[in-house]
Scaffold this active site. Structure first.
Site, PDB file in Angstrom:
ATOM      1  N   SER A   1       0.837  -1.199   0.000  1.00  0.00           N
ATOM      2  CA  SER A   1       0.000   0.000   0.000  1.00  0.00           C
ATOM      3  C   SER A   1       0.872   1.251   0.000  1.00  0.00           C
ATOM      4  O   SER A   1       2.089   1.173   0.182  1.00  0.00           O
ATOM      5  CB  SER A   1      -0.866   0.011   1.263  1.00  0.00           C
ATOM      6  OG  SER A   1      -0.022   0.202   2.386  1.00  0.00           O
ATOM      7  N   LYS A   2       0.217   2.378  -0.185  1.00  0.00           N
ATOM      8  CA  LYS A   2       0.941   3.638  -0.152  1.00  0.00           C
ATOM      9  C   LYS A   2       1.595   3.840   1.211  1.00  0.00           C
ATOM     10  O   LYS A   2       2.692   4.346   1.323  1.00  0.00           O
ATOM     11  CB  LYS A   2      -0.032   4.780  -0.460  1.00  0.00           C
ATOM     12  CG  LYS A   2       0.554   6.148  -0.265  1.00  0.00           C
ATOM     13  CD  LYS A   2      -0.374   7.212  -0.778  1.00  0.00           C
ATOM     14  CE  LYS A   2      -0.472   8.427   0.111  1.00  0.00           C
ATOM     15  NZ  LYS A   2       0.677   8.793   0.882  1.00  0.00           N
ATOM     16  N   ARG A   3       0.864   3.386   2.245  1.00  0.00           N
ATOM     17  CA  ARG A   3       1.408   3.523   3.593  1.00  0.00           C
ATOM     18  C   ARG A   3       2.697   2.707   3.766  1.00  0.00           C
ATOM     19  O   ARG A   3       3.659   3.154   4.364  1.00  0.00           O
ATOM     20  CB  ARG A   3       0.366   3.122   4.641  1.00  0.00           C
ATOM     21  CG  ARG A   3       0.583   3.876   5.934  1.00  0.00           C
ATOM     22  CD  ARG A   3      -0.493   3.675   6.985  1.00  0.00           C
ATOM     23  NE  ARG A   3      -1.839   3.593   6.480  1.00  0.00           N
ATOM     24  CZ  ARG A   3      -2.669   2.603   6.779  1.00  0.00           C
ATOM     25  NH1 ARG A   3      -2.279   1.607   7.560  1.00  0.00           N
ATOM     26  NH2 ARG A   3      -3.892   2.593   6.312  1.00  0.00           N
TER      27      ARG A   3
ATOM     28  N   GLY B   1       4.749   2.003   1.387  1.00  0.00           N
ATOM     29  CA  GLY B   1       5.749   2.741   0.621  1.00  0.00           C
ATOM     30  C   GLY B   1       6.336   3.874   1.456  1.00  0.00           C
ATOM     31  O   GLY B   1       7.560   4.024   1.546  1.00  0.00           O
ATOM     32  N   ASP B   2       5.449   4.637   2.108  1.00  0.00           N
ATOM     33  CA  ASP B   2       5.913   5.767   2.933  1.00  0.00           C
ATOM     34  C   ASP B   2       6.839   5.266   4.039  1.00  0.00           C
ATOM     35  O   ASP B   2       7.886   5.840   4.305  1.00  0.00           O
ATOM     36  CB  ASP B   2       4.719   6.481   3.581  1.00  0.00           C
ATOM     37  CG  ASP B   2       3.903   7.233   2.535  1.00  0.00           C
ATOM     38  OD1 ASP B   2       4.414   7.399   1.406  1.00  0.00           O
ATOM     39  OD2 ASP B   2       2.759   7.621   2.847  1.00  0.00           O
TER      40      ASP B   2
END
Ligand code: GLU
Length: 505
Positions: free
Chosen positions: A261-263, A265-266
């Site tokens: 998810s984008k999370r 990735g962050d």
């Protein structure tokens, strides 16, 4: 039969790397089989529509080198390719299903449906569905008289159109990746095909368009696998031949089993979207692979291997080679972990293969972005590229890993404390004198190397009392490209002035 594939994203935000991989597999197959690649924008869900997403998708595909044959911008034999412009077509086909008794009108309000679910839950049946077992007890054109239906629709009462799923039937299909799939129709609900606003649902529009656009292969994410039996029933209802289906496995987070998810990735410091994206509602900015310094060919090569295992051990492959080797049968069933180290390895490998001039625009852009001096000749930057190519993992490393190639060095305090001493200082003064005697034609790596070593031998200078100090003067930090090559690159006057600057400390 000519091969037609399509990538059919909904413009609900930036395209996740998983979407890019789906598009790329479709592209590889089309190229391999001499087929066409369609980009269809599935924008019938007005609630989830995000402005700018459609442009983002097209730009992302372009950056990844995925060429579109037919699409919103390109046009094509079955245009329009934006579903919001195909309303009349969906209406017409829905009427056909209604008149043939394969779909029906339902008046149940959202409130009534919620009530049904709650009641069912209370009586110990949590998975209530609007299906062939329950539809006879609901308010629809199967239970009301023709006159009552007419009266209700004409008075403007909201209604939806549902698929009349056949009773007690097995739906069979072969997924090219997962093999035989069998689902009993008791497991499939009478899905809404047309919403009360007159717009089709994804299922209806998707099937009609795949048929009209003569799509032969549907390659899409695993999240659509549960919908596939319903899609087969729709093909059956229309009397059309279905395309072949392949549902791709998920791309998993590197540490665990969930979808990347984008999370994630962050948290891991890695993008999950191809390009930078700014959320039009919140203004929140998300980094993309492009702007973070990844090369499109490296990303695409890495991504292609997330799930696809070509025969042999080949890893670094051009798009042409991937087209040659690609086959859906070699795509695995299970999810593949996103391996950041591997991505970095691919990026580094592709960087090393590029000619020096490739990097010039990136270096100039990074200098500008960093607010650094940009006043360098292309000849100078070509040498920088040559020097840094072996060390850069990301494109921005050409600048950020060696800012001293563009501006006076900042001395690293630990390195300085360890290496800056009286002997070193005297040696640096002496080397400065030796090198000052070289004229500009003689200022090259070979001469710098020879004159320095000659002088070191004659004067019995130990490496450890010169080399770290030389590096400190030129770069301020330990590690990096060869000091003599740096001195060659910087030129005589800059090298000598950096010596003087350190000596004066
Ligand atoms: N519009 C769907 C999506 O956003 C397309 C799924 C499909 O390929 O059928 O992924």
């Amino acid at each position: 039969m000519s091969v037609v594939v399509r990538f059919a994203p909904s413009p609900t935000g930036p395209l996740h790397i998983g979407g890019i991989r789906t598009a790329f597999y479709n592209y590889l197959l089309a190229k391999k089989l001499g087929g066409k690649f369609i980009l269809r924008i599935e924008d019938t869900d007005q609630v989830r529509f995000v402005p700018g997403a459609e442009e983002y998708i097209m730009e992302a595909l372009r950056w990844c080198g995925i060429e579109i044959d037919y699409g919103v911008r390109e046009g094509g034999p079955d245009a329009p390719y934006r579903q919001s412009e195909r309303g009349v077509i969906y209406q017409q086909y829905t009427q056909q299903l209604l008149s043939e008794g394969k779909a029906y009108i339902a008046f149940d309000t959202p409130g009534e449906l919620t009530e049904m679910r709650t009641q069912a839950e209370k009586s110990g049946n949590p998975g209530w569905q609007y299906n062939y077992l329950t539809r006879k007890g609901m308010i629809n054109s199967l239970t009301l008289s023709e006159a009552a239906v007419k009266q209700r629709t004409e008075s403007g009462e909201p209604y939806v159109i549902r698929l009349k799923v056949p009773e007690d039937q097995e739906v069979h299909f072969k997924d090219e990746i997962r093999g035989e799939v069998v689902v009993h129709t008791s497991q499939i609900d009478d899905k809404v095909l047309m919403k009360s606003d007159g717009l089709p649902t994804y299922h209806l529009a998707n099937i009609i368009d795949d048929h009209l656009m003569k799509v032969t292969h549907v390659i899409r994410g695993e999240e659509w696998l549960p919908s596939a039996p319903l899609h087969l029933l729709l093909y059956q209802a229309f009397g059309w031949n279905p395309p072949s289906f392949a549902h791709l496995p998920l791309i998993l987070r590197p540490d665990g089993n969930g979808k990347l998810s984008k999370r994630d990735g962050d948290r891991l410091g890695v993008p999950v979207f191809p390009l930078d994206w700014t959320d039009p509602d919140t203004g929140e900015k998300t980094n993309g692979f492009k702007e973070s310094g990844y090369l499109p060919d490296a990303l695409v090569n890495f991504m292609a291997l997330l799930g696809w295992h070509p025969e042999g051990n080949e890893e670094v492959m051009s798009v042409e080679r991937m087209i040659e080797l690609f086959s859906i049968e070699k795509v695995g069933k299970s999810g593949t972990k996103f391996d950041i180290d591997k991505l970095h390895w691919f990026n580094q490998t592709y960087i090393k293969q590029k000619p020096n001039e490739y990097f010039l625009p990136y270096i100039k852009e990074t200098l500008l972005k960093q607010g650094m001096n940009t006043d360098f000749t292309d000849e100078y930057l070509m040498k920088v590229a040559h020097l840094m190519k072996e060390r850069a993992v990301l494109m921005k490393d050409f600048v950020l890993k060696a800012t001293y190639l563009y501006q006076a060095p900042e001395y690293d305090s630990a390195f300085m404390a360890k290496q800056w001493n009286e002997t070193g200082k005297n040696n640096l003064i002496a080397l400065s004198n030796v090198w000052s005697r070289l004229n500009s034609e003689e200022w090259n790596t070979q001469r710098l190397h020879d004159t320095m070593h000659e002088w070191m031998t004659t004067n019995s200078i130990a490496n450890k009392f010169l080399m770290p100090q030389l590096r400190l003067a030129l770069t301020g930090v330990s590690g990096g490209p060869d000091s003599i090559e740096i001195a060659d690159l910087l030129g005589k006057s800059e090298t000598i002035s950096r010596f003087e600057r350190l000596i004066a400390q």
